[in-house]
Design an enzyme around this catalytic site. Structure first.
Site, PDB file in Angstrom:
ATOM      1  N   PRO A 130     126.201 -32.423   9.995  1.00 35.89           N
ATOM      2  CA  PRO A 130     125.427 -33.428  10.686  1.00 35.89           C
ATOM      3  C   PRO A 130     124.565 -34.251  10.003  1.00 35.89           C
ATOM      4  CG  PRO A 130     125.638 -31.344  11.831  1.00 35.89           C
ATOM      5  CD  PRO A 130     126.274 -31.124  10.509  1.00 35.89           C
ATOM      6  N   TRP A 158     132.133 -33.838  12.500  1.00 37.40           N
ATOM      7  CA  TRP A 158     133.388 -34.793  12.458  1.00 37.40           C
ATOM      8  C   TRP A 158     134.570 -34.397  11.963  1.00 37.40           C
ATOM      9  CZ3 TRP A 158     131.407 -38.636  14.705  1.00 37.40           C
ATOM     10  CH2 TRP A 158     129.920 -38.937  14.677  1.00 37.40           C
ATOM     11  N   ILE A 159     134.927 -32.995  12.368  1.00 39.91           N
ATOM     12  CA  ILE A 159     135.936 -32.342  11.755  1.00 39.91           C
ATOM     13  C   ILE A 159     137.497 -32.811  12.689  1.00 39.91           C
ATOM     14  CG2 ILE A 159     137.214 -30.392  11.156  1.00 39.91           C
ATOM     15  CD1 ILE A 159     134.533 -31.140   9.529  1.00 39.91           C
ATOM     16  N   THR A 160     138.027 -33.554  11.950  1.00 40.93           N
ATOM     17  CA  THR A 160     139.567 -33.726  12.552  1.00 40.93           C
ATOM     18  C   THR A 160     140.311 -32.386  12.589  1.00 40.93           C
ATOM     19  OG1 THR A 160     139.472 -35.853  11.714  1.00 40.93           O
ATOM     20  CG2 THR A 160     141.499 -35.315  12.502  1.00 40.93           C
ATOM     21  N   GLN A 337     143.138 -62.214  18.154  1.00 40.68           N
ATOM     22  CA  GLN A 337     142.673 -63.854  18.297  1.00 40.68           C
ATOM     23  C   GLN A 337     144.036 -64.319  18.552  1.00 40.68           C
ATOM     24  OE1 GLN A 337     139.630 -64.645  18.353  1.00 40.68           O
ATOM     25  NE2 GLN A 337     140.012 -66.891  18.681  1.00 40.68           N
ATOM     26  N   GLY A 341     143.151 -64.078  25.543  1.00 39.88           N
ATOM     27  CA  GLY A 341     142.845 -63.218  26.200  1.00 39.88           C
ATOM     28  C   GLY A 341     143.519 -61.994  26.570  1.00 39.88           C
ATOM     29  N   GLU A 364     136.737 -40.371   5.047  1.00 44.99           N
ATOM     30  CA  GLU A 364     137.053 -40.014   3.499  1.00 44.99           C
ATOM     31  C   GLU A 364     136.235 -40.868   2.645  1.00 44.99           C
ATOM     32  OE1 GLU A 364     141.006 -38.855   2.478  1.00 44.99           O
ATOM     33  OE2 GLU A 364     141.209 -38.264   4.698  1.00 44.99           O
TER      34      GLU A 364
HETATM   35  C1  LIG Z   1     136.889 -40.224  13.515  1.00 52.13           C
HETATM   36  C2  LIG Z   1     136.386 -39.552  12.575  1.00 52.13           C
HETATM   37  C3  LIG Z   1     137.129 -38.424  11.690  1.00 52.13           C
HETATM   38  C4  LIG Z   1     136.341 -37.677  10.506  1.00 52.13           C
HETATM   39  N1  LIG Z   1     137.093 -36.573  10.053  1.00 52.13           N
HETATM   40  C5  LIG Z   1     136.675 -35.842   9.047  1.00 52.13           C
HETATM   41  C6  LIG Z   1     137.037 -34.692   8.552  1.00 52.13           C
HETATM   42  O1  LIG Z   1     138.098 -34.447   8.983  1.00 52.13           O
HETATM   43  N2  LIG Z   1     136.471 -34.066   7.760  1.00 52.13           N
HETATM   44  C7  LIG Z   1     134.902 -34.162   7.324  1.00 52.13           C
HETATM   45  O2  LIG Z   1     134.694 -33.494   6.351  1.00 52.13           O
HETATM   46  N3  LIG Z   1     134.661 -35.201   7.500  1.00 52.13           N
HETATM   47  C8  LIG Z   1     135.359 -36.331   8.452  1.00 52.13           C
HETATM   48  N4  LIG Z   1     134.394 -37.405   9.045  1.00 52.13           N
HETATM   49  C9  LIG Z   1     133.338 -37.806   8.518  1.00 52.13           C
HETATM   50  C10 LIG Z   1     133.232 -39.016   7.709  1.00 52.13           C
HETATM   51  O3  LIG Z   1     133.970 -38.707   6.500  1.00 52.13           O
HETATM   52  C11 LIG Z   1     131.758 -39.372   7.648  1.00 52.13           C
HETATM   53  O4  LIG Z   1     131.494 -40.071   8.825  1.00 52.13           O
HETATM   54  C12 LIG Z   1     131.434 -40.207   6.561  1.00 52.13           C
HETATM   55  O5  LIG Z   1     131.647 -39.726   5.158  1.00 52.13           O
HETATM   56  C13 LIG Z   1     130.044 -40.940   6.658  1.00 52.13           C
HETATM   57  O6  LIG Z   1     129.135 -40.116   6.701  1.00 52.13           O
HETATM   58  P1  LIG Z   1     127.967 -40.060   8.044  1.00 52.13           P
HETATM   59  O7  LIG Z   1     128.773 -40.437   9.100  1.00 52.13           O
HETATM   60  O8  LIG Z   1     127.119 -39.084   7.756  1.00 52.13           O
HETATM   61  O9  LIG Z   1     127.124 -41.428   7.753  1.00 52.13           O
HETATM   62  P2  LIG Z   1     125.991 -41.597   6.468  1.00 52.13           P
HETATM   63  O10 LIG Z   1     126.414 -40.958   5.351  1.00 52.13           O
HETATM   64  O11 LIG Z   1     124.692 -41.230   7.219  1.00 52.13           O
HETATM   65  O12 LIG Z   1     126.087 -43.226   6.097  1.00 52.13           O
HETATM   66  C14 LIG Z   1     125.623 -44.024   7.059  1.00 52.13           C
HETATM   67  C15 LIG Z   1     125.716 -45.482   6.253  1.00 52.13           C
HETATM   68  O13 LIG Z   1     124.882 -45.517   5.103  1.00 52.13           O
HETATM   69  C16 LIG Z   1     125.982 -45.959   3.960  1.00 52.13           C
HETATM   70  N5  LIG Z   1     125.448 -45.384   2.785  1.00 52.13           N
HETATM   71  C17 LIG Z   1     125.337 -44.148   2.788  1.00 52.13           C
HETATM   72  N6  LIG Z   1     125.043 -43.731   1.538  1.00 52.13           N
HETATM   73  C18 LIG Z   1     124.938 -45.093   0.824  1.00 52.13           C
HETATM   74  C19 LIG Z   1     125.018 -45.271  -0.422  1.00 52.13           C
HETATM   75  N7  LIG Z   1     124.807 -44.654  -1.670  1.00 52.13           N
HETATM   76  N8  LIG Z   1     125.191 -46.650  -0.721  1.00 52.13           N
HETATM   77  C20 LIG Z   1     125.484 -47.450   0.154  1.00 52.13           C
HETATM   78  N9  LIG Z   1     125.303 -47.190   1.363  1.00 52.13           N
HETATM   79  C21 LIG Z   1     125.536 -46.141   1.806  1.00 52.13           C
HETATM   80  C22 LIG Z   1     126.993 -45.549   4.599  1.00 52.13           C
HETATM   81  O14 LIG Z   1     128.256 -46.314   3.994  1.00 52.13           O
HETATM   82  C23 LIG Z   1     126.967 -45.989   5.962  1.00 52.13           C
HETATM   83  O15 LIG Z   1     127.240 -47.159   6.541  1.00 52.13           O
HETATM   84  C24 LIG Z   1     135.277 -38.116  10.022  1.00 52.13           C
HETATM   85  C25 LIG Z   1     134.532 -39.068  10.811  1.00 52.13           C
HETATM   86  C26 LIG Z   1     134.939 -39.842  11.733  1.00 52.13           C
HETATM   87  C27 LIG Z   1     134.265 -40.950  12.433  1.00 52.13           C
END
Ligand SMILES: Cc1cc2nc3c(=O)[nH]c(=O)nc-3n(C[C@H](O)[C@H](O)[C@H](O)COP(=O)(O)OP(=O)(O)OC[C@H]3O[C@@H](n4cnc5c(N)ncnc54)[C@H](O)[C@@H]3O)c2cc1C
Length: 381
Positions: A130, A158-160, A337, A341, A364
């Site tokens: 989280p 976020w674990i798929t 697009q 509609g 990823e």
């Molecule tokens: C549908 C879905 C399935 C997923 N499945 C899995 C899974 O199976 N296993 C798993 O482990 N994870 C999974 N994830 C998690 C996913 O890998 C993370 O959501 C992702 O790595 C981003 O982490 P965060 O959501 O905490 O965003 P944050 O890390 O909080 O990032 C927020 C924003 O800040 C930007 N940011 C952060 N650090 C930097 C930096 N150094 N430079 C520039 N920009 C930055 C990010 O690009 C993003 O735009 C899943 C996510 C989703 C939505």
């Protein structure tokens, strides 16, 4: 099949033929209903597993398909064009098999891989938390060694496949802070104390379950440590290099489907007394979409060929993931697009494609993180 695809062998062409039959016969007729219900198609994924598609790039010795990555990615592309959540299931499972395949001992490989690669078991990859997605090295889920077990506590996010997987790769802290304190455990999903939480309500990929998992003093046998203590972060990152190519291939498949749909529609739809594809403004948009799809496919397969040749490919995988998923977002948005509609309503699949494309820019490693990886290579040489 897309005209710019060249398969490396007759065996690969046969495999792609089988995949197309499954995609047309099993996936295409069901996708809309499952997405509307938000139901995970476990039986369909099992069918795909029995067809050998859940272990394609792994050793035949342990029940894998022994296919080059280049071929595996084209299989993913084919599936993604019909049902992204199913392609994603194959990609995530393949990612989850990586740690034991690449870092497991001989006895772990013999014990775990045949069921994992044979299609009976489904895997999940638990890295994100989280409070830490992009900064995965700061993860806080702990595994404390007690006798012959590790006792795992913390929360993954976020674990798929949370709640539907049979096994979980858990990246957890067994030592001090930073990447060197992280290890990888392979846990059975039914382990007491592994508690999947409420499913997230996602924008797209609604048939793919995603949830937090609470680890409440879950006891994992110590012989399920994969690789040495402290190499978990290396395993996680190497797995993601391969996984990112899977996401890139999914993006290419999704964008190809959006392009094909948009072209077919534009040939049929008439305005001002002519098919709309006769208007250069629209035809040029389709031409740009087609070019971008081909470019993304070429970049993705070029990175896969480096991997198949045993050459470093981490940089090229980041480029492919970045380019292909940004491309899919653009192409699916343009497909909406093209339909005007009609593109905005669920009677046509392009609105779903557009919702689905978004997540590929996030998972990823977000596309900002891909740029971090690429620019780091440029900075350090
Ligand atoms: C549908 C879905 C399935 C997923 N499945 C899995 C899974 O199976 N296993 C798993 O482990 N994870 C999974 N994830 C998690 C996913 O890998 C993370 O959501 C992702 O790595 C981003 O982490 P965060 O959501 O905490 O965003 P944050 O890390 O909080 O990032 C927020 C924003 O800040 C930007 N940011 C952060 N650090 C930097 C930096 N150094 N430079 C520039 N920009 C930055 C990010 O690009 C993003 O735009 C899943 C996510 C989703 C939505």
């Amino acid at each position: 099949m897309a005209v710019d695809r060249i398969l490396p062998s007759a065996e690969a062409a046969d495999l792609l033929g089988l995949v197309r039959e499954i995609a047309d016969g099993e996936l295409a007729p069901r996708v809309e209903a499952y997405e509307a219900r938000g139901e995970f198609p476990r039986e369909i994924v099992r069918t795909i597993g029995r067809a050998g598609l859940l272990g394609l790039p792994y050793d035949e010795e342990y029940g894998g398909g022994g296919q080059p990555y280049e071929v595996y990615l084209q299989v993913l592309e084919e599936l993604a064009g019909r049902w992204l959540a199913v392609a994603e299931a194959v990609s995530v499972h393949t990612l989850a098999c990586y740690p034991v395949s690449a870092y497991g001992t001989d006895s772990q490989r013999k014990r775990f891989l045949p069921d994992m690669l044979g299609g009976e078991l489904l895997g999940a990859y638990c890295l994100s938390e989280p409070a830490g997605g992009s900064d995965a090295a700061a993860l806080t889920t702990r595994a404390e060694r007690r006798g012959e077990s590790y006792v795992v506590s913390g929360t993954k996010a976020w674990i798929t496949h949370a709640g539907v997987a049979d096994f979980y790769d858990i990246f957890c802290r067994t030592g001090g802070s930073g990447p060197g304190g992280i290890s990888c455990l392979l846990a059975e999903a039914r382990t007491p104390g592994i508690n999947p939480q409420r499913r997230e309500r996602t924008m797209g990929l609604r048939s793919s379950p995603v949830a937090q998992i609470a680890f409440d003093d879950a006891e994992v046998p110590a012989d399920r440590l994969i690789g040495d203590d402290g190499v978990g972060f290396t395993i996680a990152m190497k797995a993601l290099d391969s996984g990112r190519l899977g996401i890139a291939a999914c993006a290419v498949g999704l964008a190809q489907a959006a392009l094909d749909y948009a072209v077919a529609y534009a040939r049929e739809r008439e305005q001002f007394g002519r098919p709309i594809i006769d208007f250069q403004g629209l035809a040029f948009m389709l031409a740009d979409m087609a070019t971008q799809v081909s470019a993304a496919r070429a970049l993705t397969l070029a990175a896969a060929r480096l991997r198949d040749a045993g050459r470093p490919y981490s940089l090229e995988a980041a480029k492919a993931k970045l380019f292909a998923t940004d491309m899919a977002m653009r192409v699916t948005t343009d497909a909406v697009q093209v339909l005007g509609g009609y593109g905005y309503v669920a009677d046509h699949p392009v609105e779903r494609y557009m919702r689905e494309a978004k997540v590929l820019q996030i998972v990823e490693g977000t596309n900002q993180i891909q740029r971090v990886v690429i620019s780091r290579h440029l900075t350090r040489g």
